[in-house]
Design a protein around this motif. Structure first.
Motif, PDB file in Angstrom:
ATOM      1  N   VAL A 114      10.898  -9.240  -9.872  1.00 45.96           N
ATOM      2  CA  VAL A 114      10.716  -8.031  -9.193  1.00 45.96           C
ATOM      3  C   VAL A 114       9.676  -8.020  -8.582  1.00 45.96           C
ATOM      4  O   VAL A 114       8.567  -7.689 -10.057  1.00 45.96           O
ATOM      5  CB  VAL A 114      11.632  -7.470  -9.930  1.00 45.96           C
ATOM      6  CG1 VAL A 114      11.790  -5.715  -9.488  1.00 45.96           C
ATOM      7  CG2 VAL A 114      13.406  -7.632  -9.829  1.00 45.96           C
ATOM      8  N   VAL A 115       9.277  -7.345  -8.142  1.00 47.76           N
ATOM      9  CA  VAL A 115       7.973  -6.830  -7.440  1.00 47.76           C
ATOM     10  C   VAL A 115       7.242  -5.710  -7.269  1.00 47.76           C
ATOM     11  O   VAL A 115       8.436  -4.744  -6.389  1.00 47.76           O
ATOM     12  CB  VAL A 115       7.006  -7.673  -6.462  1.00 47.76           C
ATOM     13  CG1 VAL A 115       5.569  -7.632  -5.801  1.00 47.76           C
ATOM     14  CG2 VAL A 115       7.571  -9.072  -6.312  1.00 47.76           C
ATOM     15  N   VAL A 116       6.872  -4.859  -7.621  1.00 46.38           N
ATOM     16  CA  VAL A 116       7.058  -2.945  -7.405  1.00 46.38           C
ATOM     17  C   VAL A 116       5.467  -3.342  -6.936  1.00 46.38           C
ATOM     18  O   VAL A 116       4.707  -3.675  -7.572  1.00 46.38           O
ATOM     19  CB  VAL A 116       6.981  -2.523  -8.891  1.00 46.38           C
ATOM     20  CG1 VAL A 116       6.568  -1.255  -8.654  1.00 46.38           C
ATOM     21  CG2 VAL A 116       8.328  -3.055  -9.436  1.00 46.38           C
ATOM     22  N   THR A 117       5.102  -1.937  -5.876  1.00 42.55           N
ATOM     23  CA  THR A 117       4.010  -2.728  -5.243  1.00 42.55           C
ATOM     24  C   THR A 117       3.877  -0.928  -5.289  1.00 42.55           C
ATOM     25  O   THR A 117       4.784   0.669  -4.424  1.00 42.55           O
ATOM     26  CB  THR A 117       4.004  -2.966  -4.055  1.00 42.55           C
ATOM     27  OG1 THR A 117       4.325  -4.091  -4.258  1.00 42.55           O
ATOM     28  CG2 THR A 117       2.270  -2.965  -3.036  1.00 42.55           C
ATOM     29  N   GLY A 118       2.566   0.076  -4.949  1.00 39.61           N
ATOM     30  CA  GLY A 118       2.553   0.766  -4.284  1.00 39.61           C
ATOM     31  C   GLY A 118       0.884   1.566  -4.344  1.00 39.61           C
ATOM     32  O   GLY A 118      -0.384   1.039  -5.322  1.00 39.61           O
ATOM     33  N   SER A 119       0.994   2.728  -4.174  1.00 36.88           N
ATOM     34  CA  SER A 119      -0.298   3.044  -4.037  1.00 36.88           C
ATOM     35  C   SER A 119      -0.515   4.236  -5.495  1.00 36.88           C
ATOM     36  O   SER A 119       0.250   5.360  -5.779  1.00 36.88           O
ATOM     37  CB  SER A 119      -0.829   3.829  -3.234  1.00 36.88           C
ATOM     38  OG  SER A 119      -2.344   4.306  -3.243  1.00 36.88           O
ATOM     39  N   GLY A 120      -0.986   4.165  -5.990  1.00 40.90           N
ATOM     40  CA  GLY A 120      -1.435   5.141  -7.301  1.00 40.90           C
ATOM     41  C   GLY A 120      -0.429   4.570  -8.193  1.00 40.90           C
ATOM     42  O   GLY A 120      -0.023   6.325  -8.630  1.00 40.90           O
ATOM     43  N   LEU A 121       0.501   3.968  -8.618  1.00 39.13           N
ATOM     44  CA  LEU A 121       0.958   4.016  -9.435  1.00 39.13           C
ATOM     45  C   LEU A 121       0.517   4.080 -10.753  1.00 39.13           C
ATOM     46  O   LEU A 121      -0.707   2.866 -11.024  1.00 39.13           O
ATOM     47  CB  LEU A 121       2.360   3.339  -8.796  1.00 39.13           C
ATOM     48  CG  LEU A 121       2.996   3.156  -7.528  1.00 39.13           C
ATOM     49  CD1 LEU A 121       3.636   1.816  -7.293  1.00 39.13           C
ATOM     50  CD2 LEU A 121       3.054   3.897  -7.522  1.00 39.13           C
ATOM     51  N   VAL A 139       3.185  12.892  -5.512  1.00 37.58           N
ATOM     52  CA  VAL A 139       3.932  11.329  -4.418  1.00 37.58           C
ATOM     53  C   VAL A 139       3.586  10.055  -5.482  1.00 37.58           C
ATOM     54  O   VAL A 139       2.917  10.023  -5.860  1.00 37.58           O
ATOM     55  CB  VAL A 139       3.487  11.574  -3.259  1.00 37.58           C
ATOM     56  CG1 VAL A 139       4.169  10.433  -2.962  1.00 37.58           C
ATOM     57  CG2 VAL A 139       3.507  12.766  -1.954  1.00 37.58           C
ATOM     58  N   LEU A 140       4.850  10.029  -5.401  1.00 37.63           N
ATOM     59  CA  LEU A 140       4.680   8.523  -6.006  1.00 37.63           C
ATOM     60  C   LEU A 140       5.583   7.550  -4.633  1.00 37.63           C
ATOM     61  O   LEU A 140       6.613   7.615  -3.869  1.00 37.63           O
ATOM     62  CB  LEU A 140       6.170   8.197  -7.373  1.00 37.63           C
ATOM     63  CG  LEU A 140       6.213   6.988  -7.745  1.00 37.63           C
ATOM     64  CD1 LEU A 140       4.744   7.073  -8.373  1.00 37.63           C
ATOM     65  CD2 LEU A 140       7.273   7.367  -8.624  1.00 37.63           C
ATOM     66  N   ASP A 141       4.992   6.898  -4.323  1.00 34.16           N
ATOM     67  CA  ASP A 141       5.461   6.368  -2.925  1.00 34.16           C
ATOM     68  C   ASP A 141       5.654   5.059  -3.273  1.00 34.16           C
ATOM     69  O   ASP A 141       4.297   3.676  -3.686  1.00 34.16           O
ATOM     70  CB  ASP A 141       4.734   6.702  -1.650  1.00 34.16           C
ATOM     71  CG  ASP A 141       4.975   5.973  -0.944  1.00 34.16           C
ATOM     72  OD1 ASP A 141       5.845   5.166  -0.097  1.00 34.16           O
ATOM     73  OD2 ASP A 141       4.481   6.501   0.765  1.00 34.16           O
ATOM     74  N   LEU A 142       6.851   3.980  -3.248  1.00 34.63           N
ATOM     75  CA  LEU A 142       6.730   2.775  -4.352  1.00 34.63           C
ATOM     76  C   LEU A 142       7.727   1.298  -3.329  1.00 34.63           C
ATOM     77  O   LEU A 142       8.819   2.110  -2.474  1.00 34.63           O
ATOM     78  CB  LEU A 142       6.619   2.903  -5.974  1.00 34.63           C
ATOM     79  CG  LEU A 142       8.126   2.811  -5.734  1.00 34.63           C
ATOM     80  CD1 LEU A 142       8.520   2.205  -7.582  1.00 34.63           C
ATOM     81  CD2 LEU A 142       8.013   4.974  -6.008  1.00 34.63           C
ATOM     82  N   SER A 143       7.613   0.430  -3.811  1.00 31.94           N
ATOM     83  CA  SER A 143       8.629  -0.129  -3.142  1.00 31.94           C
ATOM     84  C   SER A 143       8.936  -1.509  -4.262  1.00 31.94           C
ATOM     85  O   SER A 143       7.878  -1.800  -4.988  1.00 31.94           O
ATOM     86  CB  SER A 143       8.208  -1.781  -1.482  1.00 31.94           C
ATOM     87  OG  SER A 143       6.818  -2.154  -2.399  1.00 31.94           O
ATOM     88  N   VAL A 144      10.402  -2.356  -4.029  1.00 28.85           N
ATOM     89  CA  VAL A 144      10.968  -2.298  -5.432  1.00 28.85           C
ATOM     90  C   VAL A 144      11.274  -4.052  -4.501  1.00 28.85           C
ATOM     91  O   VAL A 144      12.048  -3.603  -3.917  1.00 28.85           O
ATOM     92  CB  VAL A 144      11.823  -1.268  -6.142  1.00 28.85           C
ATOM     93  CG1 VAL A 144      12.092  -2.870  -7.454  1.00 28.85           C
ATOM     94  CG2 VAL A 144      11.018  -0.724  -6.560  1.00 28.85           C
ATOM     95  N   TYR A 145      10.956  -4.892  -4.324  1.00 23.64           N
ATOM     96  CA  TYR A 145      11.400  -6.159  -4.128  1.00 23.64           C
ATOM     97  C   TYR A 145      12.088  -7.373  -4.762  1.00 23.64           C
ATOM     98  O   TYR A 145      10.747  -7.664  -6.008  1.00 23.64           O
ATOM     99  CB  TYR A 145      10.148  -6.854  -3.485  1.00 23.64           C
ATOM    100  CG  TYR A 145      10.516  -8.198  -2.478  1.00 23.64           C
ATOM    101  CD1 TYR A 145      11.076  -8.153  -2.184  1.00 23.64           C
ATOM    102  CD2 TYR A 145       9.029  -8.299  -1.685  1.00 23.64           C
ATOM    103  CE1 TYR A 145      11.367  -9.727  -1.426  1.00 23.64           C
ATOM    104  CE2 TYR A 145       9.392 -10.149  -1.564  1.00 23.64           C
ATOM    105  CZ  TYR A 145      10.626 -10.157  -0.862  1.00 23.64           C
ATOM    106  OH  TYR A 145      10.771 -11.119  -0.027  1.00 23.64           O
TER     107      TYR A 145
END
Length: 723
Positions: A258-265, A285-291
Motif C-alpha cells: 500500500v503506497v501512501v503519497t502526499g505533500s505535508g504528511l 488540509v490533508l491531500d493524500l493518495s492511497v495506492y
C-alpha cells in the motif's frame, strides 16, 4: 407515445440520479471503483463507521461490514491442516451412459448453511477467498476510544456525483466543519482523498488498518488474528514536494503493498497493523493518495491478469506519486467518457411514476455494474463491495453480471472477464474427460484458479455451460470482426463439444440428464433423477446453433453432431397447458427461480418453445408464485419474457414488482437479505431487460421501444438489439 431515437442530454440524465445522503442509512453506502478495484465508504467519505453498516452473520461466524476495500487481484488462502483433494468428495451417479463421477459434498446445505460438512470440504469451499485489503477511517488518537461514533457526526451531507465518479462528504465534527472529496483512479487501484478541516489542527487524523483473510461466507476480513500476518511501514524516496511511504503486507502465501503519497504528511505505525496519517505543521488540509499494489505473490494476482501467476517485480510503482487531488481530477476527466459511450435510455410518462423510478434504477445499475462487474474476473454476486460465498464467483451468474455490457454497446467491459475462461480451459477439459464427455465442462463456484468447490448443487448445474457462447455472441454483435471470432473460437467450440456430448439420444430425441440440478435449484434433493429442464433444453438448442454459425463465419466445415443434437432436442414437458420446470415429479415447485420463463426471454425464440404456451406459463407464475423465495434476477426474466410476447405493460410491472427482493435502495443496490445486502445479478438483469425492451430483438416488432407501454415517451440511443 413513443418518440424516435433522439440526442439525449446524457449529463442531465445521469446527474439527476446522483446519490445524496443526509442521514446515516445503514443499508446504502456508496462505492467508487474502476472494475478492478472498489472502495465502499460511509457518510464521512472514509470507512469510519464500519459497525453501522453491517452484513448479518451466517453460521456461527462474526458479522461483516458493507464498507470493504476489494480488488480483482486480492485473494488469500488459509494454510490447510493437510492436503484436501477434491477426489475425497467425488461420488458416482447413475446416468444414461453409466456411472459418472461428480464432486459432491458429504454434508449438505440447509437454508444456505453448511450442515455436517467435512473439514476438507469446508476448506475447499472457502479457499482461496477474496480479501478485504484494508480500512481507511478517521480517528481521534488522543481520545480513549479513538474511533468515531455516529453521534460525533453532525449535519451530514454526502453527494455521489455519478457523472464524475467522485463523492463529496460534508459534516461537523467536534464543532468544526469537515469536507472530504473521495475518488478512485480510473486506471489504477488508487484512492484520492482531499480532507479540509480545522479539526486536523486539533487531533483529527486518518488511520489505515489491515486485517487477516477470512473464511466467512460474507466477510473478507478477520480482525481477531493479529499474529497471523504482518504489516510494515517504510518511507521511500519522494518525488518533488510529495513524500511517499510503502506499507508491506504479508498474509501466509499472499502479499501486497500500500503506497501512501502526499505533500505535508506524517505517517507512523501506531500498532502492529495500524498506520496513522497526520498533516504536518498544523495544516488544515490533508491531500493524500492511497495506492494498493499487487506483488503477484501467492494467491494475490498481478493486476488485470485474470488468472493465477504472471510476473511481478514487487517494486514500488512510480505511479504512486500523485496527490489525492490528482486522483480526483483523473476521475473527473474519465467518467464522462464512460457515460458518453455506449447506450442511453431516457424514460418519461407524466402520469406514471414508474418511468422515473425505472430510469433511476437503470442509471444506477450502469454505474454499479461498471465499478463491480467489468474487471478481469467474473464477479461475485456482491461485486467488490463485500464478500458473498467467501468472495468466490458463480459462473451461472456471469451472464447476469455481464451480458448487458454488450447490449449497451460497451463490449470492452465484457471482454476481460470472458477472456478468463481461456485460463481455465485445461482444468475444465479434464472435468469433462473424467466424466466421459468431450470438450470442456465449466465449473460453478470458483476462485481465479477455476478449481471447483464441493457442493450438492453447484457441480450438477448445467445452465452455466452455454453462457460463454452467449456472451461471445453478444460481443460479436457489437463488433463483428474476424479477430474477435478467432480469439474466442476455442472457448465457443469446446463448450459446444461438451454440450453435444452431454445430451443423450433416446427414442424421443436428445435429452438432458440425469443427474442435474436446473437453474431453479429447488430440485437439489432429486439431482440423481431430474431431467429435461425447460430452460436448459431451449438454451442447448440455441447455443449449439450459434456455435455452428461461428464455424460458418470462420469458413470452417459444420459439426454435424452439433446440428443433430440441436435439431433433435426433445420438447419440454407441458402440463395443464403450461411448461413444467422438469419432466419428472414434482414437475414444478412454485418457488425459487421461475426458470421456465428463461426459455423465451433470456433465450430467443427456438423451435421447441411455443409462445402461446409460454404466455400461459407467465400468467401462471404471476398468479401464484412464492415471491419471498425469488431472487433479484427473476424480475428481469419475467420482463424479457413478457416483452418478447409483446406484453409491455406486464414487462414494466415485472421490473418494478413490489416485493422484498426487487427493492432498489437509494444507492441502487438490489438488496436481498441481511446477509446478502446487494445483488448485482439483479442490476445486470434489469439492464439487459431495459435494452431489449427499448431496442427490440431480431424478428421482433418494428415499432420503436416495443417493450414499453405505448403512452410512455422513450428515447434511446446506442443500444444493440437482442438476438
Amino acid at each position: 407515445m413513443h418518440s424516435q431515437q433522439t440526442k439525449i442530454d446524457r449529463e442531465a440524465l445521469v446527474r439527476r440520479h446522483n446519490v445524496e445522503h443526509g442521514i446515516l442509512d445503514p443499508r446504502s453506502p456508496v462505492s467508487l471503483g474502476n472494475g478492478e478495484f472498489c472502495f465502499t465508504f460511509d457518510l464521512t467519505g472514509l470507512q469510519s463507521l464500519p459497525a453501522e453498516y453491517p452484513v448479518a452473520a451466517r453460521d456461527e461466524l462474526p458479522p461483516g461490514t458493507l464498507l470493504g476495500t476489494q480488488s480483482q487481484w486480492g485473494w488469500h488462502s488459509i494454510p490447510p491442516e493437510q492436503d484436501y483433494p477434491l477426489s475425497d468428495s467425488t461420488v458416482l451417479y447413475d446416468s444414461p451412459r453409466g456411472p459418472v463421477p461428480y464432486v459432491d459434498m458429504v454434508g449438505g446445505i440447509v437454508d444456505d448453511r453448511e450442515t455436517g460438512t467435512a473439514k476438507g470440504e469446508i476448506w475447499l469451499r472457502a479457499n482461496p477467498h477474496r480479501l478485504d485489503l484494508g480500512r481507511i477511517a478517521f480517528t481521534l488518537p488522543e481520545r480513549d476510544n479513538p474511533g468515531l461514533a455516529p453521534e460525533d457526526i453532525e449535519d451530514p451531507n454526502q453527494v455521489l456525483d455519478l457523472w464524475t465518479g467522485t463523492a463529496t462528504s460534508s459534516f461537523t465534527l467536534l464543532g468544526r466543519a469537515v469536507r472530504v472529496t473521495t475518488a478512485c483512479h480510473p486506471d489504477r487501484d488508487e484512492l484520492g482523498f482531499r480532507i479540509e478541516s480545522a479539526a486536523l489542527q486539533h487531533g483529527l487524523a486518518v488511520s489505515l488498518s489491515f486485517p487477516y483473510g477470512s473464511e466467512a461466507w460474507h466477510n473478507g476480513a478477520d480482525w481477531t488474528r493479529p499474529a497471523a500476518h504482518s504489516t510494515r511501514l517504510e518511507e521511500v524516496r519522494a518525488s518533488g514536494s510529495n513524500r511517499k511511504w510503502v506499507i508491506h503486507r504479508d498474509l501466509d502465501a499472499s502479499g501486497y503493498q500500500v503506497v501512501v503519497t502526499g505533500s505535508g504528511l506524517e505517517l507512523e505505525q501506531a500498532s502492529p497493523h495500524g498506520i496513522t496519517v497526520r498533516p504536518a505543521d498544523g495544516q488544515d488540509v490533508l491531500d493524500l493518495s492511497v495506492y494498493f499494489v499487487s506483488t503477484g505473490k501467492g494467491d494475490c494476482l498481478p493486476r488485470g491478469t485474470g488468472g493465477i501467476g504472471g510476473a511481478c517485480t514487487g517494486t514500488v510503482p512510480d505511479a504512486g506519486t500523485t496527490s489525492g487531488s490528482a486522483v480526483v481530477e483523473a476521475s473527473r476527466a474519465s467518467w464522462p467518457y464512460f457515460w458518453k459511450s455506449g447506450g442511453a435510455v431516457e424514460l418519461s410518462a407524466p402520469d406514471d411514476p414508474r418511468a422515473a423510478e425505472l430510469e433511476r434504477r437503470t442509471v444506477l445499475s450502469q454505474y454499479l455494474t461498471a465499478i463491480n462487474c467489468s474487471g478481469s474476473l467474473p464477479p461475485q454476486e456482491t461485486g467488490l463491495v463485500c464478500n458473498s460465498w467467501r468472495g468466490r464467483f458463480h459462473l451461472e451468474m456471469h451472464w447476469w453480471h455481464a451480458a448487458h455490457f454488450a447490449a449497451w454497446n460497451r463490449p470492452q467491459l465484457l471482454l476481460p472477464a470472458l477472456r478468463w475462461y481461456a485460463s481455465v480451459l485445461e482444468s475444465a477439459r479434464q472435468t469433462a474427460k473424467a466424466q466421459g464427455f468431450d470438450g470442456v465442462r465449466w465449473p460453478k463456484q470458483v476462485g481465479p484458479d477455476g478449481r471447483e468447490s464441493p457442493s450438492p448443487i453447484g457441480t450438477f448445474l448445467i445452465w452455466q455451460q452455454p453462457h460463454p457462447i452467449h456472451l461471445a455472441e453478444l460481443a460479436y454483435r457489437t463488433e463483428p470482426s474476424r479477430e474477435l471470432l478467432e480469439e474466442f473460437a476455442e472457448i465457443v467450440f469446446e463448450t459446444a463439444e461438451f454440450m453435444a456430448s452431454f445430451a443423450f439420444p433416446t427414442a424421443h430425441g436428445f435429452e438432458l440428464g440425469p443427474p442435474l440440478v436446473p437453474a431453479q435449484e429447488s430440485y437439489e434433493s432429486i439431482r440423481g433423477t431430474a431431467s429435461n429442464p425447460t430452460f436448459e433444453l431451449a438454451y442447448w438448442q440455441w447455443a449449439l446453433r450459434v456455435a455452428g454459425t461461428w464455424r460458418k463465419r470462420l469458413g470452417l466445415p459444420p459439426r454435424e453432431e452439433w446440428r443433430a443434437v440441436a435439431d433433435g432436442m426433445v420438447r419440454p414437458l407441458v402440463r395443464d397447458g403450461i411448461y413444467a420446470a422438469i419432466d419428472v415429479e414434482p414437475f414444478t415447485i412454485r418457488a425459487d427461480h421461475p426458470s421456465m420463463l428463461c426459455a423465451l426471454g433470456v433465450v430467443p425464440q427456438t423451435d421447441i418453445i411455443d409462445p402461446e404456451i409460454m404466455r400461459a406459463t407467465l400468467a401462471g407464475v404471476l398468479a401464484d408464485w412464492d415471491w419471498d423465495s425469488t431472487w433479484g434476477w427473476d424480475y428481469p426474466v419475467m420482463a424479457m419474457t413478457a416483452a418478447r410476447l409483446e406484453d409491455p405493460e406486464t414487462a414494466v410491472n415485472a421490473l418494478l414488482l413490489g416485493v422484498a427482493k426487487n427493492v432498489a435502495l437509494l444507492n441502487g443496490h438490489n438488496r436481498q437479505t441481511d446477509s446478502l445486502p446487494l445483488y448485482l445479478p439483479g442490476n445486470g438483469g434489469l439492464l439487459s431487460a431495459v435494452a431489449l425492451m427499448a431496442a427490440g430483438w431480431d424478428g421482433g416488432p418494428e415499432r420503436h421501444a416495443p417493450g414499453f407501454p405505448a403512452d410512455w415517451t422513450v428515447a434511446w440511443e446506442g443500444l444493440v438489439p437482442a438476438p
